[in-house]
Design an enzyme around this catalytic site. Structure first.
Site, PDB file in Angstrom:
ATOM      1  CE1 TYR A  51      20.415  58.957  28.539  1.00 15.69           C
ATOM      2  CE2 TYR A  51      19.244  57.051  29.410  1.00 15.69           C
ATOM      3  CZ  TYR A  51      20.357  57.875  29.404  1.00 15.69           C
ATOM      4  OH  TYR A  51      21.402  57.604  30.259  1.00 15.69           O
ATOM      5  CB  THR A 105      22.666  53.982  30.913  1.00 10.14           C
ATOM      6  OG1 THR A 105      21.501  53.617  31.638  1.00 10.14           O
ATOM      7  CG2 THR A 105      22.287  54.087  29.440  1.00 10.14           C
ATOM      8  CG  ASP A 106      20.546  50.126  34.110  1.00 13.18           C
ATOM      9  OD1 ASP A 106      20.212  51.212  33.600  1.00 13.18           O
ATOM     10  OD2 ASP A 106      20.143  49.752  35.231  1.00 13.18           O
ATOM     11  CD  GLU A 107      17.184  54.325  31.195  1.00 16.05           C
ATOM     12  OE1 GLU A 107      16.639  54.668  30.133  1.00 16.05           O
ATOM     13  OE2 GLU A 107      17.052  54.945  32.258  1.00 16.05           O
ATOM     14  CE  LYS A 127      24.728  57.096  27.783  1.00 16.78           C
ATOM     15  NZ  LYS A 127      25.826  58.107  28.004  1.00 16.78           N
TER      16      LYS A 127
HETATM   17  P1  NAD Z   1      23.375  65.132  33.789  1.00 20.13           P
HETATM   18  O1  NAD Z   1      22.272  65.419  32.843  1.00 20.13           O
HETATM   19  O2  NAD Z   1      23.225  65.482  35.235  1.00 20.13           O
HETATM   20  O3  NAD Z   1      24.713  65.857  33.280  1.00 20.13           O
HETATM   21  C1  NAD Z   1      25.089  65.895  31.938  1.00 20.13           C
HETATM   22  C2  NAD Z   1      26.183  66.948  31.784  1.00 20.13           C
HETATM   23  O4  NAD Z   1      26.612  66.935  30.417  1.00 20.13           O
HETATM   24  C3  NAD Z   1      25.723  68.378  32.088  1.00 20.13           C
HETATM   25  O5  NAD Z   1      26.684  69.047  32.868  1.00 20.13           O
HETATM   26  C4  NAD Z   1      25.610  69.023  30.712  1.00 20.13           C
HETATM   27  O6  NAD Z   1      25.842  70.424  30.714  1.00 20.13           O
HETATM   28  C5  NAD Z   1      26.688  68.272  29.939  1.00 20.13           C
HETATM   29  N1  NAD Z   1      26.445  68.260  28.488  1.00 20.13           N
HETATM   30  C6  NAD Z   1      25.278  67.973  27.848  1.00 20.13           C
HETATM   31  N2  NAD Z   1      25.439  68.087  26.524  1.00 20.13           N
HETATM   32  C7  NAD Z   1      26.748  68.427  26.319  1.00 20.13           C
HETATM   33  C8  NAD Z   1      27.521  68.673  25.153  1.00 20.13           C
HETATM   34  N3  NAD Z   1      26.990  68.587  23.920  1.00 20.13           N
HETATM   35  N4  NAD Z   1      28.832  68.986  25.312  1.00 20.13           N
HETATM   36  C9  NAD Z   1      29.381  69.085  26.551  1.00 20.13           C
HETATM   37  N5  NAD Z   1      28.687  68.884  27.683  1.00 20.13           N
HETATM   38  C10 NAD Z   1      27.382  68.549  27.567  1.00 20.13           C
HETATM   39  O7  NAD Z   1      23.693  63.585  33.616  1.00 20.13           O
HETATM   40  P2  NAD Z   1      24.160  62.500  34.694  1.00 20.13           P
HETATM   41  O8  NAD Z   1      22.971  61.930  35.351  1.00 20.13           O
HETATM   42  O9  NAD Z   1      25.270  63.041  35.484  1.00 20.13           O
HETATM   43  O10 NAD Z   1      24.719  61.372  33.713  1.00 20.13           O
HETATM   44  C11 NAD Z   1      26.069  61.409  33.263  1.00 20.13           C
HETATM   45  C12 NAD Z   1      26.293  60.237  32.329  1.00 20.13           C
HETATM   46  O11 NAD Z   1      26.044  59.017  33.007  1.00 20.13           O
HETATM   47  C13 NAD Z   1      25.388  60.230  31.102  1.00 20.13           C
HETATM   48  O12 NAD Z   1      26.143  59.823  30.004  1.00 20.13           O
HETATM   49  C14 NAD Z   1      24.310  59.217  31.442  1.00 20.13           C
HETATM   50  O13 NAD Z   1      23.816  58.611  30.268  1.00 20.13           O
HETATM   51  C15 NAD Z   1      25.083  58.232  32.288  1.00 20.13           C
HETATM   52  N6  NAD Z   1      24.322  57.486  33.300  1.00 20.13           N
HETATM   53  C16 NAD Z   1      23.524  58.131  34.177  1.00 20.13           C
HETATM   54  C17 NAD Z   1      22.846  57.411  35.178  1.00 20.13           C
HETATM   55  C18 NAD Z   1      21.961  58.099  36.198  1.00 20.13           C
HETATM   56  O14 NAD Z   1      21.326  57.418  36.996  1.00 20.13           O
HETATM   57  N7  NAD Z   1      21.904  59.420  36.258  1.00 20.13           N
HETATM   58  C19 NAD Z   1      23.012  56.030  35.254  1.00 20.13           C
HETATM   59  C20 NAD Z   1      23.847  55.389  34.333  1.00 20.13           C
HETATM   60  C21 NAD Z   1      24.494  56.146  33.376  1.00 20.13           C
HETATM   61  O1  TDX Z   2       8.163  62.359  38.175  1.00 21.48           O
HETATM   62  C1  TDX Z   2       8.546  61.191  38.035  1.00 21.48           C
HETATM   63  N1  TDX Z   2       7.732  60.169  38.437  1.00 21.48           N
HETATM   64  C2  TDX Z   2       8.060  58.860  38.298  1.00 21.48           C
HETATM   65  O2  TDX Z   2       7.281  57.980  38.675  1.00 21.48           O
HETATM   66  C3  TDX Z   2       9.822  60.861  37.471  1.00 21.48           C
HETATM   67  C4  TDX Z   2      10.764  61.939  37.022  1.00 21.48           C
HETATM   68  C5  TDX Z   2      10.156  59.526  37.344  1.00 21.48           C
HETATM   69  N2  TDX Z   2       9.283  58.553  37.719  1.00 21.48           N
HETATM   70  C6  TDX Z   2       9.683  57.129  37.557  1.00 21.48           C
HETATM   71  C7  TDX Z   2      10.155  56.761  36.172  1.00 21.48           C
HETATM   72  C8  TDX Z   2      11.182  55.679  36.453  1.00 21.48           C
HETATM   73  O3  TDX Z   2      10.532  54.427  36.566  1.00 21.48           O
HETATM   74  O4  TDX Z   2      10.805  56.918  38.419  1.00 21.48           O
HETATM   75  C9  TDX Z   2      11.768  56.048  37.812  1.00 21.48           C
HETATM   76  C10 TDX Z   2      13.096  56.773  37.724  1.00 21.48           C
HETATM   77  O5  TDX Z   2      12.933  57.811  36.781  1.00 21.48           O
HETATM   78  P1  TDX Z   2      14.127  58.794  36.370  1.00 21.48           P
HETATM   79  O6  TDX Z   2      14.681  59.414  37.607  1.00 21.48           O
HETATM   80  O7  TDX Z   2      13.658  59.668  35.264  1.00 21.48           O
HETATM   81  O8  TDX Z   2      15.244  57.751  35.885  1.00 21.48           O
HETATM   82  P2  TDX Z   2      15.230  56.621  34.736  1.00 21.48           P
HETATM   83  O9  TDX Z   2      14.212  56.877  33.710  1.00 21.48           O
HETATM   84  O10 TDX Z   2      15.194  55.293  35.437  1.00 21.48           O
HETATM   85  O11 TDX Z   2      16.684  56.876  34.084  1.00 21.48           O
HETATM   86  C11 TDX Z   2      17.825  57.112  34.942  1.00 21.48           C
HETATM   87  O12 TDX Z   2      18.588  55.959  35.096  1.00 21.48           O
HETATM   88  C12 TDX Z   2      19.360  55.528  34.008  1.00 21.48           C
HETATM   89  C13 TDX Z   2      18.681  58.266  34.428  1.00 21.48           C
HETATM   90  O13 TDX Z   2      17.905  59.428  34.253  1.00 21.48           O
HETATM   91  C14 TDX Z   2      19.405  57.880  33.163  1.00 21.48           C
HETATM   92  O14 TDX Z   2      20.267  58.933  32.743  1.00 21.48           O
HETATM   93  C15 TDX Z   2      20.204  56.631  33.416  1.00 21.48           C
HETATM   94  O15 TDX Z   2      20.817  56.187  32.246  1.00 21.48           O
END
Ligand code: NAD
Ligand code: TDX
Length: 342
Positions: free
Chosen positions: A153, A125-127, A157
């Site tokens: 988190y 992730t970019d985080e 990562k």
């Molecule tokens: P998500 O939380 O929707 O899904 C995570 C999945 O992993 C779930 O299906 C969960 O059951 C499974 N899981 C959790 N712990 C596990 C374990 N110990 N063993 C096997 N499976 C397990 O997450 P997402 O948003 O789809 O993110 C997927 C990946 O992409 C993550 O690694 C996250 O850090 C990365 N990522 C997410 C975003 C975003 O915006 N959502 C952006 C950049 C990177």
């Molecule tokens: O209720 C809310 N109100 C609010 O203002 C929630 C849930 C979020 N927020 C804000 C926090 C953040 O600035 O919105 C922005 C986005 O929040 P999230 O959806 O929780 O995402 P973020 O914290 O940016 O992280 C996401 O992007 C990077 C994903 O959850 C991560 O898994 C990924 O790595």
């Protein structure tokens, strides 16, 4: 090829499963997922009908289980989406983040070393780069930006990323990493900003915006993330990190107002709540490397993607209502345990 996709019952992993089954029908996808609260087997219902798809319930941090799966499936590629992914949950309880995100990554890579692999791909992730100030729009995260995390988190990562690069340097494990900006699209769990705001606005419930809503995120449609991962894991250079993003920066308030406007709901639903501790101000990705080396470009503009996403949530109300009611967690029991499949 045999491809193990971990975390494939989650948001991005499931979108990736569908992307791969369509784009590479010759490959076999084995989805390994622990079905935590974030994993939803209903999402994979269509994939289950494909003979080239197998679902296996298990924990990536369970060494015996993972080794047995590798022995059985001989994967060519492992792509690791499995993670605890929600920043707010990591602030409540960091421990499971360390176990899954760091220890789980280590177990997967040990299995790759033991059984041999063409590529281990880590979805990061970019985080991991921390945040950028709001008053410096000229700054972007490049692959050279130092790791500088804010939350448990993002620290977990970053820890995993460092371990992946160490396994490359020390053991010559053929690895790659993508670091993507915020995704949005179908199957996004309704604890995250966009699906949370859609589901609450539809119910005329207050929309909790943290702080002043001025934090900026760089939004990418999930399918564009999937195409980037597919390219990097097949053609990207071993040992390299690739940033993924599409220059779609929006403040949280802009995103929430766009959702309200599209749903025809009033802005009076917006409620400002206490800020997230350590809240990152701005993320912004420079995707030059993946573009110049691999020709990747995102296809979906934010205005189109957000429209399509809102339509998807309107058309798939039962998917997210089952999550809000908790019903989705009975699915594995109903479809697997009760039918004697697991
Ligand atoms: P998500 O939380 O929707 O899904 C995570 C999945 O992993 C779930 O299906 C969960 O059951 C499974 N899981 C959790 N712990 C596990 C374990 N110990 N063993 C096997 N499976 C397990 O997450 P997402 O948003 O789809 O993110 C997927 C990946 O992409 C993550 O690694 C996250 O850090 C990365 N990522 C997410 C975003 C975003 O915006 N959502 C952006 C950049 C990177
Ligand atoms: O209720 C809310 N109100 C609010 O203002 C929630 C849930 C979020 N927020 C804000 C926090 C953040 O600035 O919105 C922005 C986005 O929040 P999230 O959806 O929780 O995402 P973020 O914290 O940016 O992280 C996401 O992007 C990077 C994903 O959850 C991560 O898994 C990924 O790595």
């Amino acid at each position: 090829m045999n491809i193990i996709v971990t975390g494939g019952a989650g948001f991005i992993g499931a979108n990736f499963v569908y992307y791969e089954l369509e784009k590479h029908p010759e490959d076999r996808i084995i989805c390994l997922d622990a079905l935590t609260y974030a994993g939803n087997l209903e999402t994979l219902e269509e994939a289950m009908k494909n003979p080239n798809f197998r679902f296996v319930k298990g924990d990536i941090a369970d060494r015996d289980f993972v080794y047995n799966l590798f022995k059985e499936e001989h994967p060519d590629i492992v792509v690791n989406f499995a993670a605890e992914s929600h920043v707010d949950r990591s602030i409540e309880n960091p421990e499971i983040f360390l176990k899954t995100n760091i220890m789980g990554t280590q177990v997967l890579m040990d299995a790759c070393r033991k059984y041999g692999i063409k590529r281990y791909h880590q979805v990061s992730t970019d985080e991991v780069y921390g945040d950028l100030p709001l008053d410096r729009p000229d700054l972007f995260f490049t692959e050279e930006t130092p790791i500088h995390t804010s939350s448990p988190y993002s620290s977990s990562k970053a820890g995993a990323d460092l371990l992946v690069l160490a396994y490359y340097r020390t053991f010559k494990l053929p690895v790659s990493i993508t670091r993507c900006s915020n995704n949005y699209g179908p199957y996004h769990f309704p604890e995250k900003l966009i699906p949370l705001m859609i589901s609450r606005a539809l119910a005329d419930e207050p929309l909790p915006v943290y702080g002043k809503g001025e934090n900026v995120r760089d939004w990418l449609y999930v399918k564009d993330h999937c195409s980037a991962i597919d390219l990097v894991m097949r053609k990207g250079r071993v040992g390299e990190v690739y940033n993924v993003g599409g220059h779609n920066e929006r403040t949280n308030l802009e995103v929430v107002k766009t959702i309200l406007a599209q749903l025809g709901k009033p802005e009076s639903l917006i409620t400002y709540v206490t800020d997230r501790p350590g809240h990152d101000m701005r993320y912004a990705i420079d995707p030059t490397k993946i573009h110049t080396e691999l020709g990747w470009l995102p296809e979906t503009k934010f205005d189109d993607g957000i429209k399509a996403t809102i339509e998807w949530y309107l058309e798939n109300e039962s998917w997210w209502k089952n999550i809000l009611s908790g019903d989705y967690q009975n699915y594995f029991q109903k479809m697997y345990v009760d039918k004697g499949r697991a």
